[in-house]
Design a protein around this motif. Sequence first.
Motif, PDB file in Angstrom:
ATOM      1  N   VAL A 147      -0.445 -13.617 -28.854  1.00  0.00           N
ATOM      2  CA  VAL A 147       0.051 -12.699 -27.835  1.00  0.00           C
ATOM      3  C   VAL A 147       1.569 -12.706 -27.777  1.00  0.00           C
ATOM      4  N   GLU A 148       2.148 -11.524 -27.869  1.00  0.00           N
ATOM      5  CA  GLU A 148       3.578 -11.322 -27.646  1.00  0.00           C
ATOM      6  C   GLU A 148       3.728 -10.749 -26.245  1.00  0.00           C
ATOM      7  N   VAL A 149       4.553 -11.403 -25.423  1.00  0.00           N
ATOM      8  CA  VAL A 149       4.780 -10.963 -24.045  1.00  0.00           C
ATOM      9  C   VAL A 149       6.140 -10.287 -23.990  1.00  0.00           C
ATOM     10  N   LYS A 150       6.169  -9.075 -23.464  1.00  0.00           N
ATOM     11  CA  LYS A 150       7.423  -8.334 -23.322  1.00  0.00           C
ATOM     12  C   LYS A 150       7.617  -7.983 -21.855  1.00  0.00           C
ATOM     13  N   THR A 151       8.649  -8.570 -21.264  1.00  0.00           N
ATOM     14  CA  THR A 151       8.976  -8.318 -19.869  1.00  0.00           C
ATOM     15  C   THR A 151      10.165  -7.373 -19.827  1.00  0.00           C
ATOM     16  N   ARG A 152      10.022  -6.310 -19.078  1.00  0.00           N
ATOM     17  CA  ARG A 152      11.073  -5.304 -18.962  1.00  0.00           C
ATOM     18  C   ARG A 152      11.549  -5.256 -17.514  1.00  0.00           C
ATOM     19  N   ARG A 178     -11.368 -17.849 -39.369  1.00  0.00           N
ATOM     20  CA  ARG A 178     -11.740 -17.373 -38.040  1.00  0.00           C
ATOM     21  C   ARG A 178     -11.128 -15.994 -37.817  1.00  0.00           C
ATOM     22  N   GLN A 179     -11.771 -15.192 -37.001  1.00  0.00           N
ATOM     23  CA  GLN A 179     -11.244 -13.869 -36.673  1.00  0.00           C
ATOM     24  C   GLN A 179     -10.010 -14.028 -35.793  1.00  0.00           C
ATOM     25  N   ALA A 180      -8.980 -13.231 -36.074  1.00  0.00           N
ATOM     26  CA  ALA A 180      -7.742 -13.272 -35.294  1.00  0.00           C
ATOM     27  C   ALA A 180      -7.392 -11.865 -34.832  1.00  0.00           C
ATOM     28  N   ARG A 181      -6.610 -11.827 -33.760  1.00  0.00           N
ATOM     29  CA  ARG A 181      -6.202 -10.543 -33.182  1.00  0.00           C
ATOM     30  C   ARG A 181      -4.787 -10.699 -32.649  1.00  0.00           C
ATOM     31  N   PHE A 182      -4.054  -9.585 -32.615  1.00  0.00           N
ATOM     32  CA  PHE A 182      -2.670  -9.578 -32.154  1.00  0.00           C
ATOM     33  C   PHE A 182      -2.555  -8.640 -30.956  1.00  0.00           C
ATOM     34  N   ASP A 183      -2.252  -9.207 -29.802  1.00  0.00           N
ATOM     35  CA  ASP A 183      -2.141  -8.454 -28.563  1.00  0.00           C
ATOM     36  C   ASP A 183      -0.691  -8.451 -28.085  1.00  0.00           C
ATOM     37  N   VAL A 184      -0.368  -7.478 -27.241  1.00  0.00           N
ATOM     38  CA  VAL A 184       0.919  -7.433 -26.554  1.00  0.00           C
ATOM     39  C   VAL A 184       0.621  -7.299 -25.071  1.00  0.00           C
ATOM     40  N   ARG A 216       3.672  -4.064 -12.638  1.00  0.00           N
ATOM     41  CA  ARG A 216       2.658  -3.583 -13.588  1.00  0.00           C
ATOM     42  C   ARG A 216       2.534  -4.514 -14.782  1.00  0.00           C
ATOM     43  N   VAL A 217       1.315  -4.938 -15.057  1.00  0.00           N
ATOM     44  CA  VAL A 217       1.026  -5.786 -16.212  1.00  0.00           C
ATOM     45  C   VAL A 217      -0.011  -5.047 -17.052  1.00  0.00           C
ATOM     46  N   THR A 218       0.326  -4.784 -18.307  1.00  0.00           N
ATOM     47  CA  THR A 218      -0.566  -4.047 -19.207  1.00  0.00           C
ATOM     48  C   THR A 218      -0.894  -4.916 -20.403  1.00  0.00           C
ATOM     49  N   HIS A 219      -2.175  -5.141 -20.629  1.00  0.00           N
ATOM     50  CA  HIS A 219      -2.637  -5.936 -21.767  1.00  0.00           C
ATOM     51  C   HIS A 219      -3.102  -4.968 -22.846  1.00  0.00           C
ATOM     52  N   ILE A 220      -2.397  -4.951 -23.965  1.00  0.00           N
ATOM     53  CA  ILE A 220      -2.740  -4.079 -25.084  1.00  0.00           C
ATOM     54  C   ILE A 220      -3.478  -4.937 -26.112  1.00  0.00           C
ATOM     55  N   VAL A 221      -4.780  -4.763 -26.149  1.00  0.00           N
ATOM     56  CA  VAL A 221      -5.635  -5.519 -27.050  1.00  0.00           C
ATOM     57  C   VAL A 221      -5.540  -4.903 -28.442  1.00  0.00           C
ATOM     58  N   ASN A 222      -5.434  -5.746 -29.461  1.00  0.00           N
ATOM     59  CA  ASN A 222      -5.343  -5.271 -30.840  1.00  0.00           C
ATOM     60  C   ASN A 222      -4.146  -4.330 -31.006  1.00  0.00           C
ATOM     61  N   ALA A 223      -2.985  -4.774 -30.510  1.00  0.00           N
ATOM     62  CA  ALA A 223      -1.789  -3.924 -30.471  1.00  0.00           C
ATOM     63  C   ALA A 223      -1.267  -3.567 -31.857  1.00  0.00           C
ATOM     64  N   PHE A 224      -1.496  -4.455 -32.827  1.00  0.00           N
ATOM     65  CA  PHE A 224      -1.062  -4.165 -34.199  1.00  0.00           C
ATOM     66  C   PHE A 224      -1.933  -4.930 -35.179  1.00  0.00           C
ATOM     67  N   PRO A 225      -2.036  -4.419 -36.405  1.00  0.00           N
ATOM     68  CA  PRO A 225      -2.843  -5.098 -37.427  1.00  0.00           C
ATOM     69  C   PRO A 225      -2.051  -6.231 -38.082  1.00  0.00           C
ATOM     70  N   TYR A 226      -2.743  -7.061 -38.796  1.00  0.00           N
ATOM     71  CA  TYR A 226      -2.115  -8.130 -39.565  1.00  0.00           C
ATOM     72  C   TYR A 226      -1.087  -7.548 -40.519  1.00  0.00           C
ATOM     73  N   LEU A 256       2.137 -16.782 -26.670  1.00  0.00           N
ATOM     74  CA  LEU A 256       0.878 -17.397 -26.228  1.00  0.00           C
ATOM     75  C   LEU A 256      -0.153 -17.305 -27.335  1.00  0.00           C
ATOM     76  N   ILE A 257      -0.956 -18.334 -27.456  1.00  0.00           N
ATOM     77  CA  ILE A 257      -2.099 -18.308 -28.352  1.00  0.00           C
ATOM     78  C   ILE A 257      -3.304 -18.659 -27.499  1.00  0.00           C
ATOM     79  N   ALA A 258      -4.341 -17.833 -27.610  1.00  0.00           N
ATOM     80  CA  ALA A 258      -5.515 -18.014 -26.767  1.00  0.00           C
ATOM     81  C   ALA A 258      -6.780 -17.806 -27.592  1.00  0.00           C
ATOM     82  N   ARG A 259      -7.899 -18.160 -26.978  1.00  0.00           N
ATOM     83  CA  ARG A 259      -9.194 -17.916 -27.610  1.00  0.00           C
ATOM     84  C   ARG A 259      -9.987 -17.019 -26.681  1.00  0.00           C
ATOM     85  N   ASP A 260     -10.461 -15.911 -27.220  1.00  0.00           N
ATOM     86  CA  ASP A 260     -11.307 -14.952 -26.499  1.00  0.00           C
ATOM     87  C   ASP A 260     -12.670 -15.004 -27.193  1.00  0.00           C
ATOM     88  N   GLY A 261     -13.568 -15.829 -26.682  1.00  0.00           N
ATOM     89  CA  GLY A 261     -14.826 -16.059 -27.377  1.00  0.00           C
ATOM     90  C   GLY A 261     -14.523 -16.769 -28.677  1.00  0.00           C
TER      91      GLY A 261
END
Length: 123
Positions: free
Chosen positions: A55-60, A95-101, A108-118, A44-49
């Motif tokens: 976004v990498e989605v991991k379903t277990r 533009r500023q970018a961020r990598f979330d998981v 249970r759904v957990t959003h890890i903001v800024n999960a890893f650096p570039y 997923l690619i999204a805009r937060d402001g």
Amino acid sequence: MDRDTGASRRSGALGEVRAEQLLRDKEYDILAHNYVAPGAEIDLIARDGAVIVFVEVKTRTKSGASGREAVTREKQRRICRGAIHYMMKHGLMGRQARFDVIEIQGTRVTHIVNAFPYQGPMV
């Protein structure tokens, strides 16, 4: 395709739908789903402001490694390459970018903001 692979793909697709809804609930704008670039795919690619979020989605379905742990350093590099490709293609460089998981396990759904650096060359 064997049954386990098919079930895994269906589970992953459902996880991506849940992840997208979570982001919409947080008022993110969804820009792309399953974006494919040379050597990379981004769920997923999204805009937060003003921030572009990759976004990498991991379903277990079983216990074991967490979703975050499953996003290896090599996977991070591929996501970063795909992010650069997307930003160049869409005129978003600078533009500023961020990598979330987003981890999904059962209900249970957990959003890890800024999960890893570039992970890659500076451009």
